[in-house]
Write an enzyme that holds these catalytic residues in place. Structure first.
Site, short mmCIF file in Angstrom:
data_model
loop_
_atom_site.label_atom_id
_atom_site.label_comp_id
_atom_site.label_asym_id
_atom_site.label_seq_id
_atom_site.Cartn_x
_atom_site.Cartn_y
_atom_site.Cartn_z
N TYR A 96 10.15 -12.68 -17.27
CA TYR A 96 10.52 -11.52 -16.46
C TYR A 96 11.64 -10.70 -17.10
CZ TYR A 96 11.93 -8.65 -12.51
OH TYR A 96 12.26 -7.58 -11.73
N HIS A 174 1.89 0.85 -13.02
CA HIS A 174 2.80 1.70 -12.25
C HIS A 174 3.80 2.45 -13.11
CE1 HIS A 174 1.69 0.48 -8.12
NE2 HIS A 174 1.14 -0.52 -8.79
N ASP A 381 9.61 8.21 -15.89
CA ASP A 381 9.27 7.47 -14.67
C ASP A 381 7.76 7.52 -14.50
OD1 ASP A 381 9.76 6.06 -12.38
OD2 ASP A 381 11.32 7.42 -11.67
N VAL A 386 10.51 8.16 -4.77
CA VAL A 386 11.67 8.72 -4.06
C VAL A 386 11.47 10.22 -3.86
CG1 VAL A 386 14.13 9.22 -4.30
CG2 VAL A 386 13.29 6.92 -4.73
N TYR A 509 -32.42 1.16 -39.39
CA TYR A 509 -31.82 0.24 -40.37
C TYR A 509 -30.32 0.00 -40.11
CZ TYR A 509 -30.83 -2.05 -44.78
OH TYR A 509 -30.43 -2.98 -45.72
C1 GDG Z 1 7.88 1.70 -10.14
C2 GDG Z 1 7.83 2.79 -11.21
C3 GDG Z 1 6.56 4.21 -9.61
C4 GDG Z 1 15.25 2.44 -3.10
N1 GDG Z 1 16.46 2.16 -2.60
C5 GDG Z 1 16.29 1.63 -1.38
C6 GDG Z 1 14.94 1.60 -1.11
N2 GDG Z 1 14.31 2.10 -2.20
C7 GDG Z 1 12.86 2.26 -2.34
C8 GDG Z 1 12.46 3.71 -2.27
C9 GDG Z 1 11.18 3.73 -3.07
C10 GDG Z 1 11.37 2.60 -4.07
O1 GDG Z 1 12.47 1.83 -3.64
C11 GDG Z 1 11.66 3.11 -5.46
O2 GDG Z 1 10.46 3.58 -5.98
P1 GDG Z 1 10.30 4.47 -7.30
O3 GDG Z 1 8.92 4.92 -7.40
O4 GDG Z 1 11.25 5.60 -7.20
O5 GDG Z 1 10.76 3.57 -8.55
P2 GDG Z 1 10.51 2.06 -9.17
O6 GDG Z 1 11.09 1.01 -8.31
O7 GDG Z 1 11.04 2.12 -10.54
O8 GDG Z 1 8.92 1.84 -9.18
C12 GDG Z 1 7.76 4.15 -10.54
C13 GDG Z 1 6.51 3.04 -8.68
O9 GDG Z 1 6.62 1.80 -9.38
C14 GDG Z 1 5.22 3.01 -7.87
O10 GDG Z 1 4.11 3.04 -8.68
O11 GDG Z 1 6.64 5.39 -8.85
O12 GDG Z 1 7.65 5.14 -11.52
O13 GDG Z 1 8.96 2.69 -12.06
O14 GDG Z 1 10.07 3.45 -2.26
O15 GDG Z 1 12.30 4.07 -0.93
N3 GDG Z 1 14.45 1.16 0.06
C15 GDG Z 1 15.33 0.71 1.00
N4 GDG Z 1 16.67 0.69 0.76
C16 GDG Z 1 17.18 1.14 -0.39
O16 GDG Z 1 18.40 1.10 -0.58
N5 GDG Z 1 14.86 0.28 2.17
#
Ligand code: GDG
Length: 741
Positions: A96, A174, A381, A386, A509
């Site tokens: 990991y 992702h 990304d 977000v 062939y």
């Molecule tokens: C990977 C890829 C791709 C964040 N802080 C809190 C919280 N979050 C949640 C957000 C959002 C998620 O975490 C972050 O998602 P992202 O898509 O921005 O980024 P990665 O974690 O890097 O995800 C990315 C994703 O997979 C999906 O395919 O979009 O590019 O890197 O949902 O809401 N949630 C809570 N508290 C927090 O403090 N509850």
């Protein structure tokens, strides 16, 4: 939900990802199970809950005794439909933190200098992937749809395929898939690509990632694609783009809830009249956090009138803090925040409100809904959820502005945002100013358009779309499977052959009887092939015709002493077995047209390293088998366009064959040559076999009941059947020769 997706209700979707959507913690000696953070887990959790499938993954905790393992396993299964894969400390370190997050993650995000290539970490990556495979085998049911997620499990599809050949397997990445120039750095690139090709459907967030993947498949594994379809063994694997959505309704409902309203009121009291800028990310070097802080600093420097009137709330969720590079990033961010607050802050105002922790969902959407501007500026990304979550929460209290990096996957869908280059600090500072001062109507208009899209293509649509396409791909494979010349079908062919008295075999062939060689002159028949052809042709019931695009000389020399009929240059020359000489089917002097075409071929050969020209009596061939494949096929298309201009009303045609462009007279093709033999007698068994586009002309003229056989699978052919490889074609002929002999 679509009708098709409804029909899948009876089939269980088994999601497999590194992390489960819930995590186990031990607090004060008591076990707690909470939702996991991170894009994949939060995005897919809603879908999982609605579908009551099964989710296999690591719960973030390693029980010490078998008893505890079983208790937790049962709890996860009964309460969350989750099945745990427990990972030991060394596995977490090597698979990991090591291979997944220190090799694949930086490489796929174009941070090549941050990658480590450690063999023991690679070994753990393999063994943990097989651990996930074992967990699946413990629980999978025959009709399950298996959906593997993300870069930690790229070997898993192939591993599952080996254990359950008929399984329906999807794979979704992702994070970005990098361009070939970056991906090729990986020492284990072939293994990773083959691992993923074990799936039936491979999905990416954007078209660019799909394109990069297909280019790697071609240039590293040498496999061509056709409209995103790749042939892997006897399966057609589909590659496609599925931009992931969010559970928009959940966010919209959340904003309207009392709990969130109370959170908002509190926040507003603290913020007074200040405008709120917000960013939310895991603390990761791909998220562009230092660059963003520098941009905010520059904005404050350029716009002193905004001092005391704006607050930047920066929420950073701790991530991968066992990795040295992440700890260094944390230090850098802490220092930058301190520097900016120290430089501009006053007793009543801190420019940055920095939170380094995870907050509850209600707090998160409270922040989303009250922020006037969101800064989503990752350096790279895969998608970035977000940005979508922020937009979904806007409109009820405020019409917020999104400043979005062009290198986030979501930029492909959210074109109405203020799009920035995340490395250009100046333009990001200006974007902040532009966003804060934008007229209300403009903000509202942009917001509405983006919200409409987010609501429509939500996470359920996204997942249904993927699963539906996966099932379609599988159905198509099954249809193709019925055409594979194997088992009972092959037996029927042998019986037909045995029972017939007048048999005609039309055989290509190169690519059918012998494999392709870098140089055309290296394709001499080996002893085994000569034996098979001798046996077949020696049977008085048989007429065997070798139909080739090759010149007369090579065919006469290589197949001398065998009682076969020959066709050279796609039908320009014919040599019947009972006659000593070749006969031409063409009149006129080819030198007239060759002198026009040859110089064009020459220019293209000079511009394409590895390409060369072959001159035959009535045709000219431009070969690019030895060239870099993408450049070769691009040049081939350009060459065809250039040549067509010369060919108007010349009686000539230009054809694209297997790594060749050929110019020859219009009325010459292998089909026409085949008719010469087809009309000779009343055959009661006819077999035509070939691998190339030019062999399609043979298949086209064969009667319905004939055995038309394509060598190598393709979705587009006139042949009724196919064998999977040139080796299989040879083995088929050997079996027929055995029946003859
Ligand atoms: C990977 C890829 C791709 C964040 N802080 C809190 C919280 N979050 C949640 C957000 C959002 C998620 O975490 C972050 O998602 P992202 O898509 O921005 O980024 P990665 O974690 O890097 O995800 C990315 C994703 O997979 C999906 O395919 O979009 O590019 O890197 O949902 O809401 N949630 C809570 N508290 C927090 O403090 N509850």
């Amino acid at each position: 939900m679509t009708d098709k997706a409804k029909k899948l209700r009876g089939r269980r979707v088994v999601i497999i990802s590194n992390r489960l959507p819930v995590s186990i913690f031990k607090e004060n000696g008591k076990i707690q199970i909470n939702p996991s953070a991170g894009g994949l887990a939060t995005g897919l959790a809603s879908y999982h809950q609605e579908n009551e499938g099964l989710w296999i993954g690591w719960p973030g905790y390693n029980p010490t005794t078998d008893k505890e393992k079983n208790i937790l396993k049962n709890r996860l299964l009964n309460e969350f439909n989750c099945y745990p894969v427990y990972l030991s400390n060394i596995e977490i370190k090597k698979y990991y933190n090591g291979f997944s997050n220190n090799t694949l993650w930086p490489l796929f995000h174009y941070f090549t200098t941050r990658c480590s290539y450690d063999h023991s970490e690679w070994e753990y990556y393999q063994s943990v992937n097989s651990k996930f495979c074992k967990a699946l085998l413990e629980t999978v049911k025959p009709d399950d749809i298996i959906w593997v997620h993300d870069y930690q499990l790229m070997l898993l599809p192939e591993m599952i395929r080996k254990e359950i050949p008929e399984a329906t397997i999807g794979f979704f990445l992702h994070i970005p898939f990098p361009s070939m120039e970056v991906f090729r750095y990986l020492p284990w690139r072939n293994e990773i690509l083959n691992g993923v090709l074990g799936a039936d459907l491979i999905g990416f967030h954007t078209y660019d990632y799909s394109r990069h993947f297909l280019s790697c498949i071609l240039r590293i594994l040498g496999k061509e694609q056709n409209y995103g379809q790749i042939v892997a063994g006897d399966r057609v694997v589909k590659v496609d783009t599925f931009p992931m959505g969010i559970d928009a309704a959940r966010f919209i409902a959340g904003v309207a809830s009392e709990e969130v309203n109370a959170e908002n009121d509190n926040l507003m009291k603290t913020m007074k009249e200040n405008k709120i800028i917000l960013s939310v990310d895991r603390l990761d070097f791909t998220k562009g956090i230092p660059e963003r802080l520098q941009a905010f600093e520059l904005f404050l420097e350029n716009h002193p009138d905004w001092h005391g009137k704006v607050t930047y709330i920066m929420l950073c969720v701790p991530s991968r803090d066992k990795i040295q590079q992440y700890r260094m990033l944390k230090k850098e961010v802490d220092e930058l925040v301190g520097k900016i607050n120290g430089r501009f802050g006053t007793p009543g105002w801190s420019p940055i409100l920095y939170m380094y922790r995870s907050v509850p969902f209600t707090t998160l959407i409270g922040l989303y809904s009250s922020a006037d501007l969101a800064l989503v500026t990752p350096v790279r990304d895969g998608m970035n959820l977000v940005s979508k979550e922020y937009l979904a929460c806007q409109g009820q209290h405020k019409n917020g502005v999104l400043v979005l990096s062009e290198t986030a996957g979501s930029a492909a869908e959210l074109g109405e945002a203020i799009i920035v280059n995340p490395n250009n600090v100046n333009s990001m500072a200006e974007a902040i100013y532009q966003g804060l001062t934008m007229p209300e109507e403009d903000k509202k208009a942009a917001l509405k358009l983006m919200q409409k899209r987010i609501k429509r293509y939500n996470v359920f649509r996204w997942a249904d779309d993927f699963v539906e396409q996966l099932v379609n791909t599988k159905e198509n494979q099954e249809k193709n499977q019925q055409r594979l010349l194997a088992g009972r079908l092959k037996q029927r062919l042998f019986t037909d052959y045995q029972q017939a008295n007048r048999r005609l075999l039309l055989l290509d062939y190169d690519g059918t009887l012998v494999s392709f060689k870098k140089k055309p002159e290296q394709a001499k028949p080996d002893q085994e092939l000569i034996e098979s052809l001798k046996n077949l042709a020696g049977d008085p019931k048989n007429r065997v015709v070798v139909i080739s695009g090759r010149d007369r000389g090579s065919l006469s020399e290589w197949l001398a002493g065998i009682e076969v009929d020959l066709v050279a240059e796609h039908g320009i020359w014919i040599k019947e077995r009972d006659y000593p000489d070749w006969e031409s089917t063409q009149k006129g002097n080819p030198e007239d047209w060759k002198s026009n075409i040859y110089p064009v071929f020459e220019v293209f050969a000079e511009r394409t390293p590895g390409a060369f020209i072959e001159e035959k009596s009535f045709s000219l061939v431009w070969h690019y088998r030895k060239s870099e494949p993408e450049l070769g096929s691009l040049r081939a298309k350009e060459l065809m366009d250039a040549i067509r201009v010369f060919l108007n009303s010349t009686g000539l045609q230009v054809l694209l064959g297997n790594k060749v462009v050929e110019v020859k007279p219009v009325d010459i093709n292998k089909g026409k040559a085949s008719v010469h033999w087809l009309e000779k007698e009343e055959w009661d068994f006819i077999l035509g076999m070939g691998d190339d586009w030019t062999d399609e002309d043979i298949f086209a003229v064969l009667p319905e009941q004939a055995w038309s056989i394509k060598v190598g699978f393709t979705a587009f052919t006139k042949a009724h059947y196919y064998v999977e490889s040139q080796k299989a074609a040879r083995s088929l002929l050997k079996s027929l020769a055995g029946i003859s002999g």
